[in-house]
Design an enzyme around this catalytic site. Structure first.
Site, PDB file in Angstrom:
ATOM      1  N   HIS A   1       0.889  -1.300  -0.009  1.00  0.00           N
ATOM      2  CA  HIS A   1      -0.233   0.012   0.075  1.00  0.00           C
ATOM      3  C   HIS A   1       0.818   1.455  -0.008  1.00  0.00           C
ATOM      4  O   HIS A   1       1.889   1.251   0.645  1.00  0.00           O
ATOM      5  CB  HIS A   1      -0.846  -0.123   1.113  1.00  0.00           C
ATOM      6  CG  HIS A   1      -1.820   0.815   1.385  1.00  0.00           C
ATOM      7  ND1 HIS A   1      -1.879   2.052   1.807  1.00  0.00           N
ATOM      8  CD2 HIS A   1      -3.049   0.860   1.169  1.00  0.00           C
ATOM      9  CE1 HIS A   1      -3.060   2.863   1.954  1.00  0.00           C
ATOM     10  NE2 HIS A   1      -3.890   2.092   1.419  1.00  0.00           N
TER      11      HIS A   1
ATOM     12  N   ASP B   1       3.106  -4.783   7.846  1.00  0.00           N
ATOM     13  CA  ASP B   1       1.922  -4.047   7.990  1.00  0.00           C
ATOM     14  C   ASP B   1       0.853  -4.989   8.015  1.00  0.00           C
ATOM     15  O   ASP B   1       0.654  -5.629   6.967  1.00  0.00           O
ATOM     16  CB  ASP B   1       1.848  -3.202   6.499  1.00  0.00           C
ATOM     17  CG  ASP B   1       0.516  -2.551   5.987  1.00  0.00           C
ATOM     18  OD1 ASP B   1      -0.435  -2.703   7.037  1.00  0.00           O
ATOM     19  OD2 ASP B   1       0.336  -2.085   5.151  1.00  0.00           O
TER      20      ASP B   1
ATOM     21  N   GLN C   1      -4.577  -5.607   7.017  1.00  0.00           N
ATOM     22  CA  GLN C   1      -5.592  -6.178   6.674  1.00  0.00           C
ATOM     23  C   GLN C   1      -5.401  -7.690   7.347  1.00  0.00           C
ATOM     24  O   GLN C   1      -6.551  -8.476   6.963  1.00  0.00           O
ATOM     25  CB  GLN C   1      -5.142  -6.497   4.977  1.00  0.00           C
ATOM     26  CG  GLN C   1      -5.242  -5.304   4.267  1.00  0.00           C
ATOM     27  CD  GLN C   1      -6.582  -4.743   4.119  1.00  0.00           C
ATOM     28  OE1 GLN C   1      -7.607  -5.434   4.538  1.00  0.00           O
ATOM     29  NE2 GLN C   1      -6.697  -3.377   3.639  1.00  0.00           N
TER      30      GLN C   1
ATOM     31  N   LYS D   1     -10.305  -0.841  10.796  1.00  0.00           N
ATOM     32  CA  LYS D   1     -10.641  -1.910  10.105  1.00  0.00           C
ATOM     33  C   LYS D   1     -10.844  -3.140  10.826  1.00  0.00           C
ATOM     34  O   LYS D   1     -10.980  -4.251  10.285  1.00  0.00           O
ATOM     35  CB  LYS D   1      -9.248  -2.404   9.149  1.00  0.00           C
ATOM     36  CG  LYS D   1      -8.829  -1.166   7.913  1.00  0.00           C
ATOM     37  CD  LYS D   1      -7.843  -1.705   7.176  1.00  0.00           C
ATOM     38  CE  LYS D   1      -7.169  -0.595   6.379  1.00  0.00           C
ATOM     39  NZ  LYS D   1      -7.980   0.327   5.438  1.00  0.00           N
TER      40      LYS D   1
ATOM     41  N   CYS E   1      -4.861   2.582  -3.512  1.00  0.00           N
ATOM     42  CA  CYS E   1      -3.745   3.030  -2.925  1.00  0.00           C
ATOM     43  C   CYS E   1      -2.227   2.165  -3.308  1.00  0.00           C
ATOM     44  O   CYS E   1      -1.607   1.875  -2.147  1.00  0.00           O
ATOM     45  CB  CYS E   1      -3.821   3.331  -1.244  1.00  0.00           C
ATOM     46  SG  CYS E   1      -4.899   4.734  -1.056  1.00  0.00           S
TER      47      CYS E   1
END
Lengths: 143, 418
Positions: free
Chosen positions: B134, B211, B214, B237, B375
């Protein structure tokens, strides 16, 4: 007519599926290369201008139905106009898309089909991409 | 046999019951279309207990934390720190001090890219990312490389949208100072083998940031097992409110690293010419934090823990398979990313229909999906498309909702391609 039909009127779908003038003039320089960074849509523009009058607008575009239809309609609407009038029309059309004024029925009649786009603020940039490109192309030519 | 069946039934997610916790899902849009929310990779919806935590906080406990020496101040501080402890416990961090609370994943990454890189990144060093990152796990490292004269390297992906492990290994060297990699791609859905990547990276002396924006909302993640140096994710999220991010920092990962933002709370002693800094995690929490949303993020952790991350993951795996199977059954639809291990973010294109036209069309049928570059412009270039459409599921989505998406895509094909 529901909102979806308003944004994708017959006229828009017709220009989208059968775009007019969607081919660059091979012998003329690309005067503008405009991109919408939000969605990656892109248009390149060439024009033939004689005696301060637009003879032809030709372009290559990758984009959504609205941006492609708008480019196709623009190429027809500007053909034959003196540059000064073309600049006026571009300015007025962009203002109309932003909701700052009404679309004028005296303009090229196909353009009225784009009025439904104003209901979708996120799509206004799609409808104005070609027009911003054209404004740059005309000023580029002067420079 | 009977008891086995009962165990299975008990362990399955009660989706209809869960949906009752999300009032926002029970509405019709554009007159009569039931809302179908399939944009969970962008942000998730918020269940009642989390909204209630916000209301309770403002109605009963609101005060500034860590300074107010009065009843409300103590209440607010206790709740704020309890949320930090819940988050730490949830992801297997050894202690609450390993959890730095930020405004989002992006800020968490920028904190490391600024403060850690200022302390450790030198000219000639390299930072290695993957082609599926991202922008938030890309641009901050590019900027850090530019500031320090370091080189920004990109590990490629394979045809199936998985990380090219051979190339990744080849790009790792003693020059690699830091590796920044996504746990799960927001475009391809690919789940990367991060524990292995961490081992390989540590073997050459590189520090690793994962990261997990997600992954953490959708599957059990244990930072101790991953052995990563930094793990980042966002509350919004994972059924929590917007404006809260997490930076997990392994013990010692921020030793000898200077502050990020200066201000109140992050100091130990402030002198006329220089100052000294508070202990972790407060050194990196300058200014009044987003107290109410942090407290509510703690409630989101409780909510997901109650539902069970392994059950959520199992349900989403099944739902994602169904989504892929249905998309594959349509003519002229191409899915981007065929990783063997994947999560519930599924990107695709429908030939002849621009993603913006598709998302606008299905939106008018009440179906919310995402369209655009998501993104991830560097990944779009590699996929050879300017934009994609993406449907992404969460614990409250149903098979009937997938069917509605498919019907809407079919209608769009008739509309645009006739």
């Amino acid at each position: 007519m529901d909102d979806l039909e308003q944004i994708y009127q017959e006229m828009i779908l017709d220009h989208y599926k059968h775009p007019r003038n969607a081919e660059l003039l091979a012998d003329d320089p690309v005067l503008a290369d405009e991109e919408n960074p939000m969605c990656g849509d892109r248009i390149q523009l060439t024009c033939q201008i004689n005696d301060e009058q637009i003879e032809a607008v030709r372009y290559k575009i990758s984009g959504c139905a609205v941006s492609r239809a708008s480019a196709s309609m623009m190429s027809e609407a500007l053909q034959g106009l003196p540059i000064e009038e073309a600049n006026d029309l571009i300015e007025q059309f962009v203002a109309a898309m932003r909701g700052e004024r009404e679309l004028d029925p005296d303009w090229h009649e196909d353009l009225m089909a784009l009025s439904g786009v104003r209901k979708f603020p996120l799509r206004v940039k799609c409808a104005t991409l070609a027009w911003h490109g054209m404004a740059k192309a005309l000023s580029e030519r002067k420079a | 046999m009977v008891s086995t069946v009962e165990t299975v039934v008990q362990s399955a997610l009660d989706v209809e019951r869960i949906r009752e916790d999300f009032p926002i899902l029970h509405q019709t849009v554009y007159a009569d279309k039931p809302l179908t929310y399939l944009d969970n990779a962008a942000t998730s919806q918020t269940p009642r207990p989390v909204v209630q935590a916000l209301v309770d906080y403002y109605e009963q406990s609101n005060a500034n934390v860590h300074r107010a020496l009065h009843y409300l101040g103590e209440q607010a501080t206790a709740q704020f720190e309890a949320a930090r402890a819940s988050i730490a416990n949830w992801i297997g961090a050894p202690a609450p001090q390993n959890i730095i609370l930020t405004r989002g994943t992006t800020e968490s990454i920028n904190l490391v890219a600024r403060a850690w890189c200022d302390a450790h990144l030198r000219e000639g060093d390299e930072i290695l990312v993957t082609a599926m990152e991202h922008h938030s796990n890309w641009v901050p490292w590019q900027l850090a490389c530019q500031r320090h004269g370091a080189t920004f390297r990109i590990a490629p992906i394979t045809e199936t949208g998985e990380l090219d492990l051979e190339e990744f290994g080849r790009l790792l060297s003693e020059r690699t100072r830091l590796v920044a990699v996504t746990h799960m791609s927001n475009v391809l859905g690919t789940i990367n083998p991060v524990a292995d990547l961490v081992k390989q990276s540590h073997a050459v002396g590189a520090t690793v940031l994962i990261d997990a924006a997600q992954s953490v909302p959708h599957m059990p993640v244990d930072v101790a097992t991953l052995e990563a140096d930094f793990v980042v994710f966002s509350s919004h999220k994972m059924c929590g409110p917007t404006g809260v991010g997490v930076l997990y920092a392994r013990d010692g990962a921020l030793a000898e690293v200077g502050p990020f933002l200066g201000g109140g709370e992050m100091i130990s002693k402030v002198g006329d010419t220089e100052s000294s800094w508070a202990e972790l995690p407060y050194k990196y929490e300058a200014g009044t934090p987003n107290i109410a949303d942090v407290v509510a993020a703690g409630a989101a952790v409780d909510y997901l823990t109650h539902m069970g991350l392994d059950r959520i993951h199992a349900y989403e795996q099944e739902l994602t398979s169904y989504l892929i199977e249905r998309l594959d059954s349509l003519p002229d639809v191409r899915i981007f990313g065929r990783a063997a291990k994947r999560g519930g973010a599924v990107s695709f294109e429908v030939s002849g229909i621009h993603p913006h036209d598709l998302s606008q069309y299905v939106d008018q049928q009440g179906v919310a999906i995402r369209a655009g570059h998501l993104c991830a412009q560097p990944l779009m270039r590699r996929l050879g498309v300017p934009a994609v459409s993406r449907a992404s599921v969460y614990l409250y989505n149903t098979h009937a909702e997938i069917d509605r998406l498919i019907a809407a895509i079919e209608a769009a094909q008739r509309f645009f391609q006739a």
